[in-house]
Design an enzyme around this catalytic site. Structure first.
Site, short mmCIF file in Angstrom:
data_model
loop_
_atom_site.label_atom_id
_atom_site.label_comp_id
_atom_site.label_asym_id
_atom_site.label_seq_id
_atom_site.Cartn_x
_atom_site.Cartn_y
_atom_site.Cartn_z
N ASN A 45 77.11 56.90 38.99
CA ASN A 45 76.49 57.46 38.03
C ASN A 45 75.12 56.43 37.71
O ASN A 45 74.84 55.31 37.31
CB ASN A 45 75.96 58.00 36.86
CG ASN A 45 77.39 56.57 35.92
OD1 ASN A 45 77.44 56.15 36.27
ND2 ASN A 45 77.35 57.41 34.51
N ILE A 46 73.32 57.45 37.37
CA ILE A 46 72.54 56.27 37.35
C ILE A 46 71.55 57.36 36.15
O ILE A 46 71.35 58.55 36.23
CB ILE A 46 71.40 56.78 38.93
CG1 ILE A 46 72.77 55.95 39.79
CG2 ILE A 46 70.38 55.66 38.09
CD1 ILE A 46 71.38 55.59 40.52
N GLU A 47 71.43 56.77 34.93
CA GLU A 47 70.90 57.03 33.78
C GLU A 47 68.99 56.45 33.51
O GLU A 47 68.99 56.11 34.34
CB GLU A 47 72.03 57.12 32.27
CG GLU A 47 73.04 57.40 32.32
CD GLU A 47 73.72 56.94 31.14
OE1 GLU A 47 74.90 57.98 30.63
OE2 GLU A 47 73.37 56.38 30.22
N CYS A 56 74.78 62.41 38.94
CA CYS A 56 76.12 61.84 38.74
C CYS A 56 76.11 61.05 39.83
O CYS A 56 75.34 60.58 40.81
CB CYS A 56 75.96 62.91 38.26
SG CYS A 56 76.27 64.46 37.05
N GLU A 58 78.75 61.51 41.39
CA GLU A 58 78.82 62.43 43.23
C GLU A 58 77.92 62.73 43.85
O GLU A 58 77.30 63.30 45.04
CB GLU A 58 79.59 64.05 42.47
CG GLU A 58 81.07 63.38 41.63
CD GLU A 58 80.95 63.43 40.16
OE1 GLU A 58 79.62 62.80 39.63
OE2 GLU A 58 81.49 64.38 38.95
N CYS A 94 80.65 68.00 37.06
CA CYS A 94 79.76 68.54 36.14
C CYS A 94 79.72 70.07 37.07
O CYS A 94 79.69 70.12 38.35
CB CYS A 94 78.56 68.45 36.27
SG CYS A 94 76.80 67.89 37.00
N CYS A 97 76.76 69.38 40.20
CA CYS A 97 77.72 68.63 41.08
C CYS A 97 78.68 69.32 41.85
O CYS A 97 78.68 69.37 42.61
CB CYS A 97 79.20 67.38 40.90
SG CYS A 97 77.85 65.91 40.00
#
Length: 141
Positions: A45-47, A56, A58, A94, A97
């Site tokens: 994940n990369i916020e 996300c 995935e 989620c 995804c």
């Protein structure tokens, strides 16, 4: 999928989790996507400060694989936990995804592995996690 390949996929997901960029939520997610020919694509994940621009783990794995020309997928392993947590639960994908998975995978056969460790995991078919999913076939009626 063999037990050896399942274990490799879970180990790869934990490896990807270490690369997560999650300064806002502190929730680290890793994913490892298995292609039909046995290749594994990792994602984390990369916020982003504007949360909606986050990605996300995935989807990171899927987008990397698709960029490389892959279109035939068999399984994905997903791991997630709060940073520094000793105990954590299974991390399910989620809705977005799940929708991306429906775009590229056969719901009846694509496997989703949710893992806490190499020995502790649950396996679902995409159709179980996204019943009545919206796919391209709906646009061709």
């Amino acid at each position: 999928m063999t037990e050896e390949k399942r274990r490799e996929l879970i180990v790869s997901a934990f490896s990807a989790q270490k690369k997560a960029y999650a300064p806002y939520s502190g929730f680290l997610v890793g994913a490892a996507l298995l292609t039909a020919d046995g290749r594994i694509y990792e994602g984390c994940n990369i916020e982003n400060a504007s949360y909606g621009a986050s990605n996300c783990a995935e989807r990171t794995a899927f987008f990397r694989a698709v960029y490389e020309g892959e279109r035939d997928f068999r399984a994905i392993a997903i791991v997630g936990k709060p940073n520094n947590a000793e105990k954590f639960d299974y991390c399910a994908p989620c809705g977005i995804c799940r929708q991306v998975m429906a775009e590229f995978c056969t719901p009846e056969t694509f496997k989703i592995i949710l893992a806490k460790s190499e020995e502790e995991y649950q396996i679902y078919r995409l159709e179980e996690l996204l019943p009545l999913g919206f796919t391209g076939s709906a646009l061709n009626t």
